[in-house]
Design an enzyme around this catalytic site. Structure first.
Site, PDB file in Angstrom:
ATOM      1  N   GLY A  12     -42.744  65.421 -71.828  1.00  0.00           N
ATOM      2  CA  GLY A  12     -43.725  65.154 -70.402  1.00  0.00           C
ATOM      3  C   GLY A  12     -44.277  63.811 -71.124  1.00  0.00           C
ATOM      4  N   ASN A  14     -42.832  61.698 -68.994  1.00  0.00           N
ATOM      5  CA  ASN A  14     -42.796  60.765 -67.841  1.00  0.00           C
ATOM      6  C   ASN A  14     -44.327  60.884 -67.268  1.00  0.00           C
ATOM      7  OD1 ASN A  14     -40.844  58.598 -66.841  1.00  0.00           O
ATOM      8  ND2 ASN A  14     -39.224  60.568 -67.202  1.00  0.00           N
ATOM      9  N   ARG A  61     -33.304  83.555 -59.575  1.00  0.00           N
ATOM     10  CA  ARG A  61     -33.815  82.440 -59.158  1.00  0.00           C
ATOM     11  C   ARG A  61     -35.088  82.282 -58.224  1.00  0.00           C
ATOM     12  NH1 ARG A  61     -28.825  78.090 -59.057  1.00  0.00           N
ATOM     13  NH2 ARG A  61     -29.326  78.269 -61.684  1.00  0.00           N
ATOM     14  N   ILE A  88     -32.133  73.988 -62.142  1.00  0.00           N
ATOM     15  CA  ILE A  88     -31.877  74.155 -60.557  1.00  0.00           C
ATOM     16  C   ILE A  88     -32.818  75.237 -59.824  1.00  0.00           C
ATOM     17  CG2 ILE A  88     -30.247  74.668 -59.548  1.00  0.00           C
ATOM     18  CD1 ILE A  88     -28.208  73.926 -61.628  1.00  0.00           C
ATOM     19  N   LEU A  89     -33.043  74.377 -59.030  1.00  0.00           N
ATOM     20  CA  LEU A  89     -34.590  74.590 -57.848  1.00  0.00           C
ATOM     21  C   LEU A  89     -33.607  75.423 -56.194  1.00  0.00           C
ATOM     22  CD1 LEU A  89     -36.807  71.634 -57.322  1.00  0.00           C
ATOM     23  CD2 LEU A  89     -36.826  74.421 -58.771  1.00  0.00           C
ATOM     24  N   ASN A 103     -37.359  63.802 -57.576  1.00  0.00           N
ATOM     25  CA  ASN A 103     -37.262  63.099 -59.466  1.00  0.00           C
ATOM     26  C   ASN A 103     -36.768  62.221 -59.500  1.00  0.00           C
ATOM     27  OD1 ASN A 103     -35.591  65.037 -61.810  1.00  0.00           O
ATOM     28  ND2 ASN A 103     -33.826  64.910 -60.889  1.00  0.00           N
ATOM     29  N   HIS A 105     -33.432  59.934 -62.274  1.00  0.00           N
ATOM     30  CA  HIS A 105     -32.365  60.649 -62.729  1.00  0.00           C
ATOM     31  C   HIS A 105     -31.955  59.288 -63.692  1.00  0.00           C
ATOM     32  CE1 HIS A 105     -28.567  62.244 -63.292  1.00  0.00           C
ATOM     33  NE2 HIS A 105     -27.722  61.164 -62.955  1.00  0.00           N
ATOM     34  N   ASP A 141     -28.485  65.426 -56.784  1.00  0.00           N
ATOM     35  CA  ASP A 141     -29.298  63.710 -57.441  1.00  0.00           C
ATOM     36  C   ASP A 141     -28.428  62.897 -56.053  1.00  0.00           C
ATOM     37  OD1 ASP A 141     -29.846  64.576 -59.957  1.00  0.00           O
ATOM     38  OD2 ASP A 141     -27.986  64.241 -60.895  1.00  0.00           O
ATOM     39  N   VAL A 168     -37.656  53.732 -70.620  1.00  0.00           N
ATOM     40  CA  VAL A 168     -38.757  52.990 -71.129  1.00  0.00           C
ATOM     41  C   VAL A 168     -38.901  51.815 -69.324  1.00  0.00           C
ATOM     42  CG1 VAL A 168     -39.755  50.898 -70.887  1.00  0.00           C
ATOM     43  CG2 VAL A 168     -38.694  51.696 -73.172  1.00  0.00           C
TER      44      VAL A 168
END
Length: 209
Positions: A12, A14, A61, A88-89, A103, A105, A141, A168
């Site tokens: 976590g 982010n 899912r 994966i949603l 999201n 990436h 993506d 970073v």
């Protein structure tokens, strides 16, 4: 005030960057598919509600996503942030939250979609690398890119050092994009994405050389 939920699976970092950013919106909840995720502790320390929804407990899912969707509705969420969420949603979940889910990436999309981006960049010999905040769509993506953090690949970089340097940048650009959405600087409309009232053709770039 925009209500935000963050989906996590791991440490976590982010999420912590979002918490520390003192956003104009409010993080109202954090969902993890893993009960041991350290991100849950970060949320608890910040006084944010948490929910553990273990994907292993659901037959498929879609069933798992349905429970997540209901939790988000219960929290009255406006914006969903994927922050190291390693699932994966389903297409239905993505469609339900289209234009409301972000999201990040670890590559300069559209290059290097998928996994192992840092090693792939090194293998190719690219000079530039970085990360991209984008809207989530059914195609992996491939949603519209909103911002990119760009850095120069050093001669001594390996996959680990490159990952750390990109991390970073993630902690800089992810909170910034979320803040822009909270303040209306970025808007997702039926006509497309607007940035400060103008059609967004390219992601905003942050460079660190």
């Amino acid at each position: 005030m925009i209500k935000i939920a963050v989906l996590v699976s791991g440490s976590g970092s982010n999420l912590q960057a979002l918490i520390d950013a003192n956003l104009s919106g409010q993080i109202v909840g954090v969902i993890s598919n893993k009960p041991e995720a350290y991100a849950l502790e970060r949320a608890a320390k910040a006084g944010i509600q948490t929910a553990v929804i273990e994907h292993k407990q659901y037959p498929n899912r879609e069933a798992f996503d349905d429970v997540m969707h209901q939790q988000l509705l219960d929290w009255d969420v406006d914006l969903v942030i994927l922050a190291g969420f390693m699932r994966i949603l389903s297409a239905k979940f993505v469609k339900d939250w289209e234009g409301k889910m972000l999201n990040i990436h670890p590559s300069l999309l559209p290059y290097y979609k998928g996994m192992h981006t840092h090693q792939r960049v090194l293998n190719t010999g690219d000079v530039l690398h970085g990360c991209t905040v984008h809207y989530v769509t059914a195609e992996l993506d491939a949603g519209q890119a909103l911002a990119q953090g760009v850095l120069k690949v050093n001669l001594h970089d390996n996959a680990v050092s490159l990952a750390n340097r990109v991390h970073v940048l993630e902690h800089v650009i992810y909170p910034q994009v979320v803040e822009w959405i909270c303040t209306g600087a970025i808007q997702h409309t039926a006509q497309g994405v607007l940035y400060r009232g103008q059609a967004m053709k390219e992601p905003v770039q942050f460079c660190k050389f």
